[in-house]
Design an enzyme around this catalytic site. Sequence first.
Site, PDB file in Angstrom:
ATOM      1  CG  HIS A   1     -10.130   2.813   1.980  1.00 29.78           C
ATOM      2  ND1 HIS A   1     -10.101   1.441   1.854  1.00 29.78           N
ATOM      3  CD2 HIS A   1      -9.063   3.135   2.756  1.00 29.78           C
ATOM      4  CE1 HIS A   1      -9.056   0.960   2.518  1.00 29.78           C
ATOM      5  NE2 HIS A   1      -8.417   1.951   3.070  1.00 29.78           N
TER       6      HIS A   1
ATOM      7  CB  SER B   1      -0.898  -0.001   1.248  1.00 31.89           C
ATOM      8  OG  SER B   1      -1.438   1.275   1.490  1.00 31.89           O
ATOM      9  CB  SER B   2       0.308   4.652  -1.321  1.00 30.82           C
ATOM     10  OG  SER B   2      -0.962   4.912  -0.741  1.00 30.82           O
ATOM     11  CB  CYS B   3      -0.393   3.716   4.144  1.00 33.76           C
ATOM     12  SG  CYS B   3      -0.427   1.980   4.597  1.00 33.76           S
TER      13      CYS B   3
ATOM     14  CE  LYS C   1      -0.582  -5.247   3.279  1.00 40.37           C
ATOM     15  NZ  LYS C   1      -0.690  -6.550   2.580  1.00 40.37           N
TER      16      LYS C   1
ATOM     17  CE1 TYR D   1      -3.248  -3.273   5.391  1.00 40.25           C
ATOM     18  CE2 TYR D   1      -2.312  -1.298   4.395  1.00 40.25           C
ATOM     19  CZ  TYR D   1      -2.907  -2.530   4.267  1.00 40.25           C
ATOM     20  OH  TYR D   1      -3.159  -3.045   3.019  1.00 40.25           O
TER      21      TYR D   1
END
Length: 315
Positions: free
Chosen positions: A180, A108-110, A141, A137
């Site tokens: 989201h 994920s971009s997070c 990742k 999270y």
Amino acid sequence: MNPDSKIFLSGHRGMVGSAIHRALLADGHDNFVLRTHAELDLCDAGAVEETLAEEKPETVIVAAARVGGIHANSTYPAEFIHENLASAHNMIHLSWKHGVKRLLFLGSSCIYPREAPQPMTEDCLLTSPLEPTNEPYAIAKIAGLKLCQYYRKQYGVLYHSAMPTNLYGPGDNYHPENSHVLPALLRRFHEAVESGAPDVTLWGTGSPLREFLHVDDLAAGCLHLLELDNPPDWVNVGFGSDVTIKELAETVRDVTGFQGELKWDTSKPDGTPRKLMDSSKIRATGWEPKIGLREGIEKTYAHFKQELAKGNIRG
């Protein structure tokens, strides 16, 4: 990939996994290992090992994850870090143990810092603190990405990762609190149309910028990466441009046909001002997205209404 090779696709009933499954089927693949969560808990190392030992897949795609928006991440931080960390570790380590040569891990971009330069490149990873609201999270990742990187470096297996931007499309979660922003907006405006509400109030100022990628474009990107002989350890997979939340809300309002007023509760937080990914690395290998935002929202809304009529909406 050989069309006859056996592929273990985790999370095949989620939004990302189901899109990858559709893309693989369309590409001629039909030899899958598929398990629902009820059939296989990826946090159970013994069960994962038994499945891998029995099925002996040649390729593994890790698309399963516990996901959610700011509310879900803030409410269940322990579950988010434990479940995502345990499942990533089990799938990656045990795949290596049982001879899987190729594995694609979805992140994920997070994973990138809250204050990362925009657009975010792959090399800004771990350069400054994460966004606190999704840190559990993100840490899980990052750990999965690094497991792939170092197993590849030490053992020579072709384990690599894809980090998508904000995704939307068929199979999304439409929970009123845990979803989201885009699916939440679709549901809010749809229900406002159905009830004849005079207005819809949204959080913040509407000024933050966000990037959105249709999940079918991500799936095409994943298949593209799996065909590369020497892919990067990890790549960003994004649309390449962003919109304000206000622009997004206005587009969703138009697509759903809501005629009422759009209000903003500026006492609520906006979150990170901007999150745009630099996807030049994967584009340089020959992939690019095909589905524009409005077209994608129209397709997603049509699917939402079909599934709602069947009682199949997630959330």
